[in-house]
Each structure stands twice: as structure tokens, then as C-alpha cells.
Design an enzyme around this catalytic site. Sequence first.
Site, PDB file in Angstrom:
ATOM      1  CE  LYS A  22       6.700 -15.833  79.746  1.00 55.72           C
ATOM      2  NZ  LYS A  22       8.114 -15.370  80.195  1.00 55.72           N
ATOM      3  CG  ASN A  23       7.740 -11.822  79.382  1.00 55.52           C
ATOM      4  OD1 ASN A  23       7.648 -12.865  80.521  1.00 55.52           O
ATOM      5  ND2 ASN A  23       8.347 -11.991  78.326  1.00 55.52           N
ATOM      6  NE  ARG A  96      17.394 -14.444  83.109  1.00 53.82           N
ATOM      7  CZ  ARG A  96      18.724 -14.176  83.792  1.00 53.82           C
ATOM      8  NH1 ARG A  96      19.432 -15.108  84.179  1.00 53.82           N
ATOM      9  NH2 ARG A  96      18.763 -12.944  84.011  1.00 53.82           N
ATOM     10  CB  CYS A 120      18.412 -19.467  80.791  1.00 53.68           C
ATOM     11  SG  CYS A 120      18.033 -18.112  79.884  1.00 53.68           S
ATOM     12  NE  ARG A 125      17.471 -14.021  79.987  1.00 56.66           N
ATOM     13  CZ  ARG A 125      16.271 -14.600  79.906  1.00 56.66           C
ATOM     14  NH1 ARG A 125      16.209 -15.727  80.085  1.00 56.66           N
ATOM     15  NH2 ARG A 125      15.477 -13.654  80.041  1.00 56.66           N
ATOM     16  CG  ASP A 310      10.420 -12.894  73.956  1.00 56.81           C
ATOM     17  OD1 ASP A 310      11.535 -13.294  74.180  1.00 56.81           O
ATOM     18  OD2 ASP A 310       9.831 -12.326  75.076  1.00 56.81           O
ATOM     19  NE  ARG A 402       9.378 -20.846  82.499  1.00 57.85           N
ATOM     20  CZ  ARG A 402      10.591 -20.456  82.670  1.00 57.85           C
ATOM     21  NH1 ARG A 402      11.568 -20.953  82.135  1.00 57.85           N
ATOM     22  NH2 ARG A 402      10.683 -19.274  82.962  1.00 57.85           N
TER      23      ARG A 402
HETATM   24  C1  EPZ Z   1      12.869 -10.039  79.028  1.00 50.74           C
HETATM   25  O1  EPZ Z   1      14.105 -10.610  79.440  1.00 50.74           O
HETATM   26  C2  EPZ Z   1      11.810 -11.153  78.793  1.00 50.74           C
HETATM   27  N1  EPZ Z   1      11.707 -11.775  80.039  1.00 50.74           N
HETATM   28  C3  EPZ Z   1      12.375 -12.053  77.818  1.00 50.74           C
HETATM   29  O2  EPZ Z   1      11.296 -13.026  77.576  1.00 50.74           O
HETATM   30  C4  EPZ Z   1      12.584 -11.153  76.578  1.00 50.74           C
HETATM   31  O3  EPZ Z   1      13.219 -12.146  75.513  1.00 50.74           O
HETATM   32  C5  EPZ Z   1      13.815 -10.002  76.846  1.00 50.74           C
HETATM   33  O4  EPZ Z   1      13.190  -9.171  78.001  1.00 50.74           O
HETATM   34  C6  EPZ Z   1      13.876  -9.346  75.709  1.00 50.74           C
HETATM   35  O5  EPZ Z   1      12.947  -8.387  75.086  1.00 50.74           O
HETATM   36  C7  EPZ Z   1      10.818 -11.569  80.779  1.00 50.74           C
HETATM   37  O6  EPZ Z   1      10.283 -10.235  80.722  1.00 50.74           O
HETATM   38  C8  EPZ Z   1      10.514 -12.071  82.110  1.00 50.74           C
HETATM   39  P1  EPZ Z   1      16.850  -7.886  78.716  1.00 50.74           P
HETATM   40  P2  EPZ Z   1      15.169  -9.959  80.221  1.00 50.74           P
HETATM   41  O7  EPZ Z   1      17.495  -7.702  80.390  1.00 50.74           O
HETATM   42  O8  EPZ Z   1      14.808  -8.664  80.914  1.00 50.74           O
HETATM   43  C9  EPZ Z   1      21.827  -8.572  78.752  1.00 50.74           C
HETATM   44  C10 EPZ Z   1      10.355 -15.063  77.216  1.00 50.74           C
HETATM   45  O9  EPZ Z   1      10.480 -15.812  76.232  1.00 50.74           O
HETATM   46  N2  EPZ Z   1      21.803  -8.062  80.165  1.00 50.74           N
HETATM   47  O10 EPZ Z   1      16.496  -7.060  78.020  1.00 50.74           O
HETATM   48  O11 EPZ Z   1      15.998 -10.858  81.250  1.00 50.74           O
HETATM   49  C11 EPZ Z   1      20.896 -10.060  78.551  1.00 50.74           C
HETATM   50  O12 EPZ Z   1      21.904 -10.931  78.697  1.00 50.74           O
HETATM   51  C12 EPZ Z   1      11.584 -14.286  77.667  1.00 50.74           C
HETATM   52  O13 EPZ Z   1       9.223 -14.925  77.569  1.00 50.74           O
HETATM   53  C13 EPZ Z   1      23.048  -8.075  80.767  1.00 50.74           C
HETATM   54  O14 EPZ Z   1      24.131  -8.233  80.221  1.00 50.74           O
HETATM   55  O15 EPZ Z   1      16.039  -9.344  79.070  1.00 50.74           O
HETATM   56  C14 EPZ Z   1      20.458  -9.937  77.114  1.00 50.74           C
HETATM   57  O16 EPZ Z   1      21.490 -10.347  76.349  1.00 50.74           O
HETATM   58  C15 EPZ Z   1      12.790 -14.843  77.309  1.00 50.74           C
HETATM   59  N3  EPZ Z   1      23.039  -7.666  82.096  1.00 50.74           N
HETATM   60  C16 EPZ Z   1      20.131  -8.377  77.168  1.00 50.74           C
HETATM   61  O17 EPZ Z   1      21.018  -7.787  77.931  1.00 50.74           O
HETATM   62  C17 EPZ Z   1      21.999  -7.128  82.771  1.00 50.74           C
HETATM   63  O18 EPZ Z   1      22.276  -7.008  83.990  1.00 50.74           O
HETATM   64  C18 EPZ Z   1      18.760  -7.919  77.074  1.00 50.74           C
HETATM   65  O19 EPZ Z   1      18.203  -8.595  78.078  1.00 50.74           O
HETATM   66  C19 EPZ Z   1      20.846  -7.687  82.211  1.00 50.74           C
HETATM   67  C20 EPZ Z   1      20.623  -8.011  80.690  1.00 50.74           C
END
Ligand code: EPZ
Length: 429
Positions: A22-23, A96, A120, A125, A310, A402
Site C-alpha cells: 500500500k505505502n 494523508r 491524525c 504528523r 507499522d 484501508r
Molecule cells: C509513513 O508515514 C507511512 N505512511 C506510515 O504508515 C509509517 O508508519 C511511517 O511512514 C513510518 O514508517 C505512508 O507511507 C503512507 P514519517 P509518514 O514522515 O511518511 C514526523 C500505515 O499504517 N514528521 O516517516 O507520514 C512524524 O510526525 C502508516 O500504513 C515531522 O515531524 O511518516 C513522525 O513522528 C501509518 N515532520 C516521524 O516524523 C514532517 O514533515 C516519522 O514520520 C514529517 C514527519
Amino acid sequence: MDRIAITGGMRLEGVIPIGGAKNSAIKLMAASLLTDEALRLTNMPRLADTRFLGRLLRRLGAEVTESDGPDGPETVLRTAEILSAIAPYDLVRQMRASFNVLGPLLARTGQAKVSLPGGCTIGARPVDLHLRALEALGARIDLHEGYVYAQAPRGLKGGEIEFPFVSVGATEHALLAAVLADGETIITNAACEPEIGDLADCLNKMGAQVSGMGTSTLRIKGVSRLGGATHAVIPDRIETGTYALAAAMAGGEVRLTNTRSDLIEALLDKMVEAGVEVARHDDGVTVKRNSGRLRAVEVETDPYPGFATDLQAQFMALMTVADGESVIRETIFENRFMHAPELGRLGADISVSGGEARVRGVEALEGAQVMATDLRASVSLVIAGLAARGETMVNRVYHLDRGFERLEEKLGACGAVIRRIVGDGEMED
Ligand code: EPZ
């Protein structure tokens, strides 16, 4: 709203084919905006999230055609022309990752207006790193009334992007924009998740010049245009890990096919430490557990190749019946333990403090009504239900839809007693 009822106590025996990630799929779909030619994606999962994004891409001008091709489910996306560079709140709010259309729209048309995604249930996030990356490529970013207005009237320029910490989405977003920028971009402290390598491989097939995949430094030589391509989505490592944990929870022997064990090494190591038998194959992995309790083990979530956040909820489900106390630390998201009180309704003994959960294994769980507020938390309740005595009813399964395709069918084919009860309009809150 649909529910899923599980009668626990059945061992699982059989084969489960794993779908495309999915991702990865949703980022690859966004990449199709970068060209006026057709991008053909095979091994596509059919999920609520891919449908959401398809709807948004159509609004922007894409033709999106789903079919069952010779290589399984495929989607062909073609955006001959961007008809609108606006991604409205009602569509971004639902998922998102829709926010990731910002970079491609900006790269192709020099402007975009995309709704901020908001927080969320698993945490705030923010998208500050995404926006900083686009600014490093010369974009002008303004925020008004919940929207990002991005402009690069003379095109994006290659630049240096150094992330202060690892972000999967921001790395992908930077990549999606930098491929059409003028000059070279270097991304340091890039995320190394396999979905990023998959995106880069697909972009290279479209004519991009990205190198450094699988490392924390990505180099992108911008090109003036991209073309069409055919690309197979990598296997879903979270679906793979989830069914591996389901088999360990229920007991029995399950072979997971059409996938890669190397994508979930951190999980498999922990499962072996807990006492599960694991055999790796060319096309996947077999998980086996005989009777007897597993051992409690400690887990900390980390960016890839560490233990995936995840899979944290599903692993916690397994630990609820292990022998001893397991400490589970969540380091990626600040609020990702909503499944703990729901597992508690099934009889689990879990206490949460900050980013740490202590799970004291119990002899057995007992079926109950449960509900979860995110995708991975929901499936952890299904896993727990497989081993609980009596019936577990998981409410609000739209979260599950989803990210898990035909979950009841896949588990049912291995002997689980699981059925979907189609929504009756009754309120569940
Ligand atoms: C991706 O989310 C995945 N989603 C998530 O899977 C997964 O848990 C996550 O990566 C970590 O592996 C998709 O690919 C659609 P991040 P993402 O940016 O990209 C902070 C699922 O269940 N952050 O690596 O949103 C953020 O808040 C989902 O399939 C900032 O502060 O994750 C988090 O604490 C849930 N500023 C951390 O970084 C930013 O601009 C890592 O988030 C971006 C992120």
C-alpha cells in the site's frame, strides 16, 4: 459500519499470498503526475487508500484504469494534461498521503494548491520537512486558510536537502519533486524504507536519474521530462509481517508467498527470539508455532531496517499471551498505543507510560467487543481474536479496509473462523 467476528482457538494451516505494498502503491500513483505518458503499475493492491487517491488523481486530470492483467491486478494512470493543480481539503483529509501530489504538481506545472493534511490519531504528523525540502528546491511556499500555495514559475532547481531526522514521506516527496528539477539534488539523512527504493526504481524506469537507493544519501540528476513505464509494486512488508504474527498467535504453519523475507528481518529476528520457527524461501517465508507459550521479548520501533512502527500493534498482540513481561518502545509516533486499552478488553495486562508499553503476558485472552481508531491497531485486534476464547467482534473495520485486502478470505482459507458482518447502519460510538 462493517464489523468482523472471529471465533478464536483455531490453528492456521495453509498459504497466504501477499499483495503489493500500500505505502508504495500510493506514492507510485502520485509519480504518474510527472509525465503525460501512461504509467502501468502491476501487483497493485486494491484498497480503500488506492481508491481514495485514484479519485483525487482523476480530479487533477488523470485517467485511472484498473484491470486484471496477465501479471495480476494492475492500474494504468495517464495524465495527458493537468486540468487542476488544486488538491482540496475533502480529499486530502481522507488520506494523508494525498499530500504527496504537491511535489509532482509543482514540478510539472510550476504551481500547486494543496490542503494541509492535519493530524491524525497516531500523532500530530506535521509536514514541515516536506515543505522545507520543496523550498530547498527553490519553491516559494505560503500557507493560507489550511492550504499550501506553492510556486516555482521558472521551475524547480536542484539543491541540498538535509533532513534533521528520518521521514519516509518527506524523503519521497523530495524525490518526487527533484527528478524534474534543473541540476543535481542531494538528499542526506534520507529514509531507507524499501518503498523509497521502489519509488526511485520506478522513477528511473520513467527516465529519472536517481542513485543511492537503500542508503541514507540519495543523488538525483534532474531531467527535463519523464515518460511512461511499467513497474511491479514491491510486496507489502507490513501485510507479510501481520500474517506472520497471526500464524504465531494462532499456532500452526502458514506459508506467505509472493513476498520477500528480507523486508521483515527485524521482525523475524524478534519472532525467533520469542520461540517462533521461521523458514525463509525465494518467494517468501513460512512461520510455524507448535503448542506451548512463547517467550516475552523487548522491542523498539525504528526507521528501516529497524523494527517497523507499522508492526508494533500486531507484535503487542502476540506478546499479550507470551510468558513474562515484554517492554515495547514506540519511537516514531507519539501516540501509537491506542490498541493497548482495546487489547485490555480482551484480558491483556498492559500499562502504558509515554512511549513505552509494558505487556505482562497472560495465560489466555477472552473474546469481547473491541474497536480501533487506526489501521494497524485494528488488525492487532483481529490477531488477538484468533487466539482469544470465544468470539471477538472488531467494530469499525473501515480502518482495516484501508490497508488489508480480503483479510477474512486470506485468514479463512487457513482455517480461521472469521466473518464480516456488513454494516446495519447502527451507531457504534
Ligand atoms: C509513513 O508515514 C507511512 N505512511 C506510515 O504508515 C509509517 O508508519 C511511517 O511512514 C513510518 O514508517 C505512508 O507511507 C503512507 P514519517 P509518514 O514522515 O511518511 C514526523 C500505515 O499504517 N514528521 O516517516 O507520514 C512524524 O510526525 C502508516 O500504513 C515531522 O515531524 O511518516 C513522525 O513522528 C501509518 N515532520 C516521524 O516524523 C514532517 O514533515 C516519522 O514520520 C514529517 C514527519
